[in-house]
Design an enzyme around this catalytic site. Structure first.
Site, short mmCIF file in Angstrom:
data_model
loop_
_atom_site.label_atom_id
_atom_site.label_comp_id
_atom_site.label_asym_id
_atom_site.label_seq_id
_atom_site.Cartn_x
_atom_site.Cartn_y
_atom_site.Cartn_z
N LYS A 1 7.02 23.39 -13.18
CA LYS A 1 6.22 22.21 -12.86
C LYS A 1 5.98 22.12 -11.35
CE LYS A 1 4.99 17.54 -13.58
NZ LYS A 1 4.99 16.36 -14.42
N ARG B 1 0.82 -1.23 0.00
CA ARG B 1 0.00 0.00 0.00
C ARG B 1 0.85 1.28 0.00
NH1 ARG B 1 -3.14 -2.94 3.84
NH2 ARG B 1 -4.90 -3.93 2.81
N HIS C 1 6.80 9.93 -27.45
CA HIS C 1 5.82 10.75 -26.73
C HIS C 1 6.05 12.25 -27.02
CE1 HIS C 1 3.20 12.03 -23.47
NE2 HIS C 1 4.18 12.76 -22.97
N ASN D 1 -0.83 19.41 -19.55
CA ASN D 1 -1.13 18.48 -20.64
C ASN D 1 -1.35 19.21 -21.97
OD1 ASN D 1 -0.99 16.02 -19.27
ND2 ASN D 1 -2.95 16.44 -18.31
N HIS E 1 -1.25 17.39 -25.24
CA HIS E 1 -1.26 15.96 -24.95
C HIS E 1 -2.54 15.26 -25.40
CE1 HIS E 1 2.26 17.02 -22.68
NE2 HIS E 1 2.41 15.81 -22.16
N ARG F 1 -3.59 21.91 -12.76
CA ARG F 1 -2.50 21.02 -13.19
C ARG F 1 -2.70 20.53 -14.62
NH1 ARG F 1 0.75 16.11 -10.14
NH2 ARG F 1 1.89 15.47 -11.99
N GLU G 1 8.72 19.00 -24.26
CA GLU G 1 8.12 19.31 -22.96
C GLU G 1 8.70 20.61 -22.40
OE1 GLU G 1 5.57 17.62 -21.88
OE2 GLU G 1 5.74 15.54 -22.55
N GLU H 1 -4.60 17.27 -9.79
CA GLU H 1 -5.23 17.72 -11.03
C GLU H 1 -6.73 17.94 -10.88
OE1 GLU H 1 -3.27 16.23 -14.60
OE2 GLU H 1 -5.21 16.29 -15.60
N HIS I 1 -1.51 12.18 -27.26
CA HIS I 1 -1.84 10.81 -26.81
C HIS I 1 -2.65 10.08 -27.88
CE1 HIS I 1 -1.32 11.69 -22.20
NE2 HIS I 1 -0.17 11.44 -22.80
N LYS J 1 2.89 11.60 -10.74
CA LYS J 1 1.99 10.80 -11.58
C LYS J 1 2.74 9.53 -11.95
CE LYS J 1 -1.08 14.07 -13.87
NZ LYS J 1 -1.49 14.65 -15.16
P1 NAD Z 1 11.95 6.34 -22.21
O1 NAD Z 1 11.86 6.14 -20.76
O2 NAD Z 1 11.40 5.28 -23.09
O3 NAD Z 1 13.47 6.63 -22.59
C1 NAD Z 1 13.78 6.84 -23.93
C2 NAD Z 1 14.92 5.94 -24.40
O4 NAD Z 1 16.15 6.47 -23.93
C3 NAD Z 1 14.85 4.52 -23.89
O5 NAD Z 1 15.30 3.65 -24.89
C4 NAD Z 1 15.82 4.53 -22.72
O6 NAD Z 1 16.35 3.27 -22.43
C5 NAD Z 1 16.88 5.46 -23.25
N1 NAD Z 1 17.67 6.18 -22.26
C6 NAD Z 1 17.25 6.71 -21.11
N2 NAD Z 1 18.23 7.42 -20.54
C7 NAD Z 1 19.30 7.31 -21.33
C8 NAD Z 1 20.61 7.83 -21.29
N3 NAD Z 1 21.00 8.68 -20.33
N4 NAD Z 1 21.47 7.49 -22.25
C9 NAD Z 1 21.08 6.67 -23.27
N5 NAD Z 1 19.85 6.17 -23.40
C10 NAD Z 1 18.96 6.50 -22.43
O7 NAD Z 1 11.18 7.68 -22.65
P2 NAD Z 1 11.03 9.12 -21.96
O8 NAD Z 1 10.88 10.05 -23.08
O9 NAD Z 1 12.07 9.36 -20.94
O10 NAD Z 1 9.65 8.99 -21.19
C11 NAD Z 1 8.44 8.81 -21.88
C12 NAD Z 1 7.42 8.29 -20.91
O11 NAD Z 1 7.20 9.25 -19.88
C13 NAD Z 1 6.06 8.03 -21.53
O12 NAD Z 1 5.60 6.76 -21.12
C14 NAD Z 1 5.17 9.12 -20.96
O13 NAD Z 1 3.82 8.72 -20.83
C15 NAD Z 1 5.81 9.35 -19.62
N6 NAD Z 1 5.54 10.66 -19.06
C16 NAD Z 1 5.11 10.70 -17.77
C17 NAD Z 1 4.86 11.92 -17.17
C18 NAD Z 1 4.46 11.97 -15.73
O14 NAD Z 1 4.10 13.05 -15.23
N7 NAD Z 1 4.53 10.87 -15.01
C19 NAD Z 1 5.08 13.12 -17.88
C20 NAD Z 1 5.53 13.02 -19.19
C21 NAD Z 1 5.77 11.79 -19.78
N1 GLY Z 2 2.90 15.66 -17.34
C1 GLY Z 2 1.65 16.15 -16.82
C2 GLY Z 2 1.58 16.21 -15.35
O1 GLY Z 2 2.50 15.82 -14.66
O2 GLY Z 2 0.60 16.62 -14.81
#
Ligand code: NAD
Ligand code: GLY
Length: 356
Positions: free
Chosen positions: A227, A121, A265, A245, A248, A241, A185, A237, A252, A143
């Site tokens: 942020k 939990r 993304h 997006n 997005h 907040r 972003e 949100e 999305h 998130k």
């Molecule tokens: P990712 O995590 O897939 O990383 C992108 C690629 O880069 C992967 O192949 C990874 O292995 C590689 N990589 C990571 N760090 C590296 C480094 N230092 N050197 C070499 N390679 C490296 O993608 P991302 O763009 O980091 O994240 C996208 C995800 O984040 C999506 O799923 C999206 O929905 C999510 N997201 C979440 C929020 C949130 O608020 N939680 C906000 C925006 C995006």
């Molecule tokens: N990336 C959108 C949020 O964190 O609210």
């Protein structure tokens, strides 16, 4: 090791710092104040682990630390992958005072945070983001979650990390396409909340693309400040907040229609921001200004040819939908976003029909 900036996400007794610096991993930045118990599980993936895991493990010596490397890719951002973390925690007999440490991009961070929210939990977790996108966005704000066949990030929880450690040196190994996706972003923050920052980005985009250390540190700091301020104001949100997006809803839908993992993304969000700016009814000069900045960052400025009907279907699962009514993040002006269901459906049709 140099700590350049420290920013606080103010959430009462769940407040936490975002530490931004260089060589924090290789310099052995001390995470002890943020780790309550003796057990840590470092969750990374098969790409990032070999690059940065050893340095992180060195700084955790003296504890019972295990590591788990997930398969790499958005297509693995699933409940099954999240459960593989829970399986490891139970198999190792890790207790309630365990800390999970997410070492990787947004995919690793979102899945690991969700596992931390669910295990017993809720246990502590720390974000060590290694992509630009994760450093400016996904690691901050709590998130967490995974994708579902019906939509992106449909299953998850709000669960704040104990701290976020951003080592800008990790960007040295980040592929160019991923850097650009992160810049989407960064541009978002200027568009929704800070016109001065948007102008700074126009002047410094080349330096950012060349991974200039000073420019990157500034862009990451300003993005995290913006942020943190929004999240502190509206953690779950309930309202404001949602401006984070911007782009997005379209983005999305593009990701979903193409199958996750085709466009990144950040690339989908980039095209989505131009679409949202068009729907906002901004003066055409302002839409052009945003489009030009996104283009300069080497990002797409229009959707692939998906078709209006498919895009509308995909947008129906957006988490901002209320009582069947789509809501969008629109720009009242550049640097000022609002969430609104007050848009012209004919303009939406035009925006959805115009593909690259
Ligand atoms: P990712 O995590 O897939 O990383 C992108 C690629 O880069 C992967 O192949 C990874 O292995 C590689 N990589 C990571 N760090 C590296 C480094 N230092 N050197 C070499 N390679 C490296 O993608 P991302 O763009 O980091 O994240 C996208 C995800 O984040 C999506 O799923 C999206 O929905 C999510 N997201 C979440 C929020 C949130 O608020 N939680 C906000 C925006 C995006
Ligand atoms: N990336 C959108 C949020 O964190 O609210």
């Amino acid at each position: 090791m140099t700590v350049l900036h420290q920013i606080s996400v103010d959430l009462g007794d769940r407040s936490y710092p975002i530490v931004i610096g260089s060589e924090l991993l290789s310099g052995g930045f001390d995470l002890s104040p943020f780790i309550a118990g003796a057990n840590c599980l470092v969750v990374t993936n098969e790409t990032v682990g070999p690059l940065y895991e050893a340095a992180l493990l060195d700084s955790l010596c003296g504890r019972q630390v295990e590591t788990l490397a997930l398969p790499d890719g958005e297509q693995f951002k699933t409940l099954d992958t999240m459960v593989s973390i829970l399986d490891r925690l139970t198999a190792s007999g890790f207790s309630r005072d365990t800390t999970l440490i997410a070492l990787g991009g947004g995919v690793v961070g979102d899945i690991t945070g969700f596992a931390a929210a669910c295990y017993m939990r809720g246990v502590d977790f720390i974000q060590v983001p290694t992509t630009l996108l994760a450093q400016v966005d996904s690691s901050v704000g709590g998130k967490t979650g995974v994708n579902h066949a019906a939509g992106k990030n449909l299953v998850g929880a709000f669960h704040q990390p104990r701290m976020v450690m951003i080592d800008t040196n990790t960007l040295s190994t980040l592929p160019e396409r991923q850097m650009k996706a992160g810049l989407a972003e960064v541009i978002k923050y200027g568009a929704i909340a800070d016109l001065e920052f948007l102008a700074w980005l126009e002047d410094n985009m080349q330096a950012l693309l060349e991974k200039d250390a000073g420019a990157l540190a500034h862009a990451i700091r300003r993005s995290c400040e913006l942020k943190a301020e929004v999240v502190s104001d509206d953690e779950r949100e309930a309202g404001r907040r949602a401006i984070l997006n911007f782009g997005h809803t379209f983005g999305h839908a593009i990701e979903r229609c193409q199958g996750y993992g085709d466009w990144l993304h950040g690339e989908a969000v980039a095209a989505g921001m131009v679409m949202a700016a068009e729907l906002s009814g901004l003066p055409s000069g302002d839409v052009d200004r945003l489009r030009t900045l996104i283009e300069t960052a080497g990002l797409p400025v229009a959707s692939p040819d998906i078709g209006e009907e498919a895009m509308r279907d995909a947008m129906g699962m957006d988490k901002k939908v209320r009582s069947g009514q789509l809501r969008f993040v629109l720009l009242e002006s550049l640097g000022h976003a609002v969430v609104s269901s007050d848009y012209d459906d004919a303009v939406l049709s035009r925006v959805l029909s115009s593909a690259a």
